[in-house]
Design a protein around this motif. Structure first.
Motif, short mmCIF file in Angstrom:
data_model
loop_
_atom_site.label_atom_id
_atom_site.label_comp_id
_atom_site.label_asym_id
_atom_site.label_seq_id
_atom_site.Cartn_x
_atom_site.Cartn_y
_atom_site.Cartn_z
N ARG A 6 40.08 132.78 55.52
CA ARG A 6 41.33 133.54 55.35
C ARG A 6 42.39 133.02 56.31
O ARG A 6 42.07 132.31 57.25
CB ARG A 6 41.07 135.03 55.58
CG ARG A 6 40.57 135.34 56.98
CD ARG A 6 40.24 136.83 57.15
NE ARG A 6 39.62 137.12 58.42
CZ ARG A 6 40.27 137.37 59.55
NH1 ARG A 6 41.59 137.36 59.58
NH2 ARG A 6 39.62 137.63 60.66
N PRO A 7 43.66 133.39 56.06
CA PRO A 7 44.72 132.97 57.00
C PRO A 7 44.50 133.58 58.38
O PRO A 7 43.83 134.61 58.51
CB PRO A 7 46.00 133.53 56.37
CG PRO A 7 45.67 133.86 54.97
CD PRO A 7 44.19 134.14 54.93
N GLU A 65 46.48 129.40 66.61
CA GLU A 65 46.27 130.41 65.59
C GLU A 65 45.04 131.18 66.02
O GLU A 65 44.09 130.60 66.56
CB GLU A 65 46.04 129.76 64.22
CG GLU A 65 47.27 129.03 63.72
CD GLU A 65 47.02 128.33 62.40
OE1 GLU A 65 45.92 127.78 62.19
OE2 GLU A 65 47.95 128.34 61.57
N TRP A 67 42.18 134.09 64.84
CA TRP A 67 41.50 134.93 63.84
C TRP A 67 40.72 135.98 64.60
O TRP A 67 39.84 135.64 65.41
CB TRP A 67 40.53 134.10 63.01
CG TRP A 67 41.14 133.24 61.97
CD1 TRP A 67 41.26 133.52 60.64
CD2 TRP A 67 41.72 131.93 62.14
NE1 TRP A 67 41.88 132.48 59.98
CE2 TRP A 67 42.17 131.49 60.87
CE3 TRP A 67 41.90 131.09 63.24
CZ2 TRP A 67 42.77 130.26 60.68
CZ3 TRP A 67 42.51 129.87 63.04
CH2 TRP A 67 42.93 129.47 61.78
N ASN A 102 49.04 138.62 59.90
CA ASN A 102 48.34 139.64 59.12
C ASN A 102 49.17 140.94 59.13
O ASN A 102 49.34 141.56 60.16
CB ASN A 102 46.96 139.90 59.74
CG ASN A 102 46.13 140.90 58.97
OD1 ASN A 102 46.64 141.66 58.16
ND2 ASN A 102 44.84 140.89 59.22
#
Length: 109
Positions: A6-7, A65, A67, A102
């Protein structure tokens, strides 16, 4: 190391404390997973970092980034400029949210 399917949840700036400030002795590895303190009492939120460029060495700043393992724990709480604190057996730096990717995480005003 494999990126999640997922992003990312966040784009962040991570400043690692220098070794003299009690930080690490070496750079973090690409794809490292760290617990992060986002200000929820008694709770950490683990996350995987993919750095843009080389991972930062102690005393340096890197862009990444991020997550989150359980992003919904921070639902509606984060915005650009939010601070958080990564851990690796101890506090090792300070992070700043540059972008909330998100939408579940975005601060509800």
């Amino acid at each position: 190391m494999r990126k999640p399917e997922r992003p990312p949840d966040l784009e962040v700036e991570l400043r690692l404390f220098s070794t003299e400030e009690g930080g690490l002795q070496q750079s973090l590895p690409q794809g490292c997973r760290l617990p992060n303190d986002f200000g929820l009492e008694g709770e950490m939120n683990d996350g995987m970092y993919i750095f843009k460029g080389d991972p930062p060495a102690p005393g340096e700043i890197g862009l990444a980034e991020l997550w989150l393992l359980v992003p919904e724990r921070n639902a509606g709480r984060l915005q650009m400029g939010s601070k958080f604190y990564p851990w690796h057996e101890r506090l090792i730096g300070e992070g700043t949210v540059r972008e909330v990717i998100n939408p579940v995480l975005r601060l509800q005003v």
